[in-house]
Design an enzyme around this catalytic site. Structure first.
Site, PDB file in Angstrom:
ATOM      1  N   SER A 143       2.327   4.078  -9.586  1.00  0.00           N
ATOM      2  CA  SER A 143       2.087   3.793  -8.166  1.00  0.00           C
ATOM      3  C   SER A 143       3.381   3.700  -7.370  1.00  0.00           C
ATOM      4  O   SER A 143       3.394   3.975  -6.160  1.00  0.00           O
ATOM      5  CB  SER A 143       1.301   2.482  -8.017  1.00  0.00           C
ATOM      6  N   ASP A 156       3.061  -7.631  -2.451  1.00  0.00           N
ATOM      7  CA  ASP A 156       2.473  -7.985  -3.752  1.00  0.00           C
ATOM      8  C   ASP A 156       3.525  -8.230  -4.834  1.00  0.00           C
ATOM      9  O   ASP A 156       3.196  -8.471  -5.982  1.00  0.00           O
ATOM     10  CB  ASP A 156       1.504  -6.890  -4.218  1.00  0.00           C
ATOM     11  N   HIS A 166       5.344  -3.531  -5.185  1.00  0.00           N
ATOM     12  CA  HIS A 166       5.584  -2.340  -4.366  1.00  0.00           C
ATOM     13  C   HIS A 166       6.542  -2.653  -3.218  1.00  0.00           C
ATOM     14  O   HIS A 166       6.453  -3.711  -2.598  1.00  0.00           O
ATOM     15  CB  HIS A 166       4.260  -1.797  -3.837  1.00  0.00           C
TER      16      HIS A 166
END
Length: 834
Positions: A131, A307, A310
């Site tokens: 991600s 978070d 990221h």
């Protein structure tokens, strides 16, 4: 009492040495009673001591030694530490402010959409990983298409395509470096398969998460990387391959199912990746490039992560821009993107100029061998007015060796210019504006300017010393403005625009005064002025491979000098001695100025005519920049009235002076008390009003529309404040006046040996210490500018003879040479796409 008398005796000696006059009779009452005179004498002694030991000759020797030491230092540094600016870009850097990333030692270009599309045209880019790599993918394609939104499905592949430029960018979901990733890489290495031109990979967090951060998982990660590194090397033979090291996390805000992803674990995985990829080096270098700079950027911004895993968007953008610079700089070669750029080979004119300067050095050696050492520097003319200073004894004409010595010195200086801004020797960094970087140096120089204050030789309005002082402090402000990147702050930008207009105002004032008072319209005077203005720029055009218009201020003042000369020389030639016989001639001068004003207005409101006139070859070679004369149009229009304002002011002042309307004695106010106070009040109000207006401007375009009409108010206000009080006209700053005498050289030299990348960045002679770097580079830069001023004056005596026939022959030869250079430069221009 004895101590007091001893102090007085010391003061008497100092007073006598400084003034040459006997000290006051009553020493105790005159100088020892109060501290004021002691302070003045201490100040004078301090200045004298500084001036005795720190001469310009000593300064130049120090600067020469400094340059040689710096060359050795940078050469050794590149040899032992590596000089690959791509490695600098990808490995380290720092933030300027909060969101401007500065790679170590080079400049990073901020790519726009059209540039990115041009670079990536018909290319295929692949992002492979988890991600975090997906985030990098989105930031990368937003450079290509800023409207693109992050709307792909998580944990799946995502594609982006720009059919108009045949660009394809894919994100492939492979969260672990395992057999699945290996199979994908193998599929690309098979013959006939479509290989990516740029491949960006990275993975580790999922390996930590799925296996709880176990040591076995780390060992398996190393094994997997070792298995795929061979495939990466094969793909690197076809395109560019980047492995992105893991960014840190904010452990405090990580969710429970991510708590095992610690910065310690990430550091272990990064070390493993570095060890494996470096072990695959061939000939001492791996084709797979490690991207560590984005990790360094993330260390300062991860705290802003929502978070904890990221990165914030601004940091992702830094990583994407680093990749874009690594891929595209060598293709598009942006002037402000020095990272990852290879050196351009010197063109024919640059090679010929090097041979010319080397030839001068050979001639000097021949003279030395033959024993022709008799040489005395010719007394140079005043560097601004071009009027010869009268020496105490008759000056010996320059011998045959003199011009070759000047050319040899010029050749050494041009070598330094080339090394600074065309060779890959010194580093370059981006500008970054803060209020402190502009205003603090400003305070420093004005304190120095006040410290070095002296009495003027005369108290006339805008006397020679005062105009030099004016040019000097304006030039220093402009230099600080350029190096600090203060054009980003509109109020500062507008005030500096007034300073540029003031230079042109002085051009109109000075040349009108000369022609009006002396009536010298001879060819010798014209050639002297044109040579003085253009010599350095023309040499730089050849050596640095820049168009004439690039140094915009010189074409501007040259153009306006020709206009002033034509206006004053055309029939009827009206001079002061002519006007003294009949006041009617004054109306003739006003009629000429009115005609000039109409000429300016016609061109200002007829852009099409203006462009057609200045687009005709070979005139266009003087005014085009990047194939367009738009820059010349902008510069000319912005200060179109400044010169005529200066001419009109000079006319009014000289007429009033001739009629003895003004009081210009030492200590006398220029006008009566009431008029003087009123004008001073009006001037101060205009300053404040302008500053308020400049601060309220929303855009530069909006401000620039008004600038040509109101800049003269600020200029006149300054002249009145500086000249109405008699005591103000009687003193001047010798510090500012010294810089004013070399203001032209300072303005031009800054382009390449103080700033960098053709003014887009800052030259870095001493990396890692910005304050010391500015100090050293400034010291060398000022010494070079002063030496070029002397060289220009030396060569002017040889190149521009007073004999009219000899001068015409040389002008003819120069015309032919210029035509040859134009034809050679035209033939040597690269064809599109080359």
């Amino acid at each position: 009492m004895e101590e007091k008398e001893a102090v007085c005796r010391g003061v008497e000696l100092a007073y006598g040495e400084l003034s040459g006059a006997p000290p006051p009779r009553d020493c105790t009452a005159a100088c020892c009673h109060g501290g004021a005179k002691m302070a003045v004498l201490a100040y004078s002694l301090g200045k004298r001591e500084i001036n005795q030991h720190f001469t310009i000759k000593n300064a130049k020797l120090i600067s020469l030694v400094a340059v040689l030491l710096l060359l050795v230092f940078h050469a050794a540094s590149r040899y032992y530490e590596g000089g690959d600016s791509c490695e600098w870009l990808l490995s380290r850097g720092r933030y300027l402010g909060e969101d401007v990333w500065q790679p170590y030692g080079c400049m990073m270009h901020k790519y726009k959409s059209i540039e990115a599309k041009t670079c990536l045209s018909e290319k295929r880019v692949a992002f492979v990983g988890d991600s975090r790599i997906r985030q990098l993918f989105y930031s990368f394609i937003k450079i290509i298409n800023p409207e693109r939104k992050e709307e792909g499905i998580k944990h799946e592949d995502i594609s982006f395509e720009d059919k108009s430029y045949s660009i394809k960018v894919d994100f492939l979901w492979y969260p672990e470096a395992n057999n699945s990733m290996k199979e994908r890489l193998i599929s690309w290495t098979r013959e006939g398969s479509a290989k990516p031109d740029v491949l960006v990979l990275g993975a580790a967090t999922w390996s930590i998460k799925l296996h709880g951060g176990s040591s076995e998982a780390l060992q398996q990660y190393k094994v997997n990387l070792t298995a795929i590194v061979g495939q990466l090397e094969k793909l690197a033979e076809h395109g560019e391959v980047y492995w992105v090291l893991q960014d840190p996390v904010n452990e405090e805000v990580l969710s429970e199912n991510r708590k095992m992803i610690t910065n310690q674990q990430l550091e272990l995985y990064n070390e493993a990746a570095v060890d494996v990829l470096n072990s695959s080096k061939r000939n001492g270098r791996s084709r797979v490039r490690l991207v560590a700079a984005s990790r360094q950027a993330a260390l300062e911004t991860i705290i802003k992560s929502d978070d904890g895993l990221h990165l914030p968007e601004s940091t992702r953008s830094v990583g994407a821009m680093i990749l874009m610079n690594s891929v595209c700089n060598k293709i598009l070669r942006p002037i402000d993107g020095s990272c990852c750029q290879t050196l351009r080979a010197p063109n024919l004119l640059q090679k010929l100029s090097a041979l010319f300067f080397l030839g001068s050095a050979v001639v000097i050696m021949v003279f030395h061998i033959l024993g022709n050492n008799r040489h005395r520097r010719h007394v140079p003319p005043d560097v601004e007015s071009l009027e010869e200073k009268k020496p105490a004894t008759a000056a010996v004409p320059p011998g045959p060796k003199a011009p070759f010595q000047a050319l040899c010195r010029m050749g050494v200086i041009m070598g330094y210019f080339y090394l600074c801004d065309r060779a890959d020797v010194f580093m370059k960094e981006q500008k970054f504006y803060t209020h402190s970087t502009f205003f603090i140096p400003l305070i420093y120089i004005f304190v120095l300017g006040v410290f070095y204050s002296d009495n003027s030789k005369e108290a006339k309005l805008l006397n020679r010393e005062q105009t030099d002082e004016w040019k000097g402090w304006m030039q220093l402000v402009i230099l600080i403005y350029h190096i600090s990147g203060a054009s980003a702050f509109i109020p500062v930008y507008m005030h500096v625009r007034v300073l540029v207009a003031a230079y042109l105002f002085q051009t109109g004032y000075g040349h009108f005064s000369f022609f009006w008072l002396k009536g010298d319209f001879g060819l010798y005077r014209v050639c002297q002025v044109l040579f003085r203005l253009n010599f350095l720029v023309l040499v730089l055009c050849v050596v640095m491979d820049r168009p004439y218009q690039f140094y915009y201020f010189v074409p501007l003042v040259t153009f306006w000098f020709v206009v002033i000369y034509t206006t004053m020389a055309m029939w009827p030639q009206i001079l002061q001695k002519t006007a003294n016989s009949s006041g009617v001639w004054h109306f003739g001068v006003l009629a000429k100025l009115l005609g000039l004003l109409m000429f300016i207005c016609f061109f200002a409101f007829s852009q099409g005519v203006f462009e057609r006139v200045f687009s005709v070859w070979p005139i266009s070679k003087l005014f085009e920049l990047n194939g367009s004369i738009h820059e010349w149009w902008f510069r000319w229009k912005l200060d179109r009235f400044a010169v005529i304002h200066g001419m009109l002011f000079a006319f009014i002042y000289l007429v009033l002076q001739k009629r003895q309307v003004l009081s210009e004695g030492k200590g006398e106010t220029l006008f009566s008390a009431k008029i003087s106070n009123f004008l001073l009040f009006l001037s101060v109000v205009s300053f404040i009003t302008y500053s308020i207006w400049a601060s309220s401007c929303k855009t530069k375009t909006e401000c620039n529309e008004m600038h040509p009409y109101i800049s003269v108010v600020q200029i006149l206000a300054f002249i009145l404040i500086r000249n109405i009080p008699g005591y103000a006209r009687s003193i001047y700053s010798s510090f500012f006046a010294w810089f004013g005498k070399i203001s032209l050289e300072l303005f031009i030299c800054q382009y390449h040996i103080w700033l960098a990348a053709d003014t887009k960045g800052i030259l870095v002679l001493i990396p890692g210490n910005p304050s010391l770097n500015i100090f050293v580079s400034t010291f060398i830069f000022v010494c070079v500018a002063h030496e070029i001023s002397l060289i220009t004056n030396d060569l002017a005596q040889v190149v521009i003879p007073k004999d009219s026939m000899a001068l015409l022959k040389r002008l003819g030869a120069m015309g032919i040479l210029s035509l040859v250079i134009l034809l050679v430069s035209r033939a040597g221009q690269p064809t599109p796409g080359a």
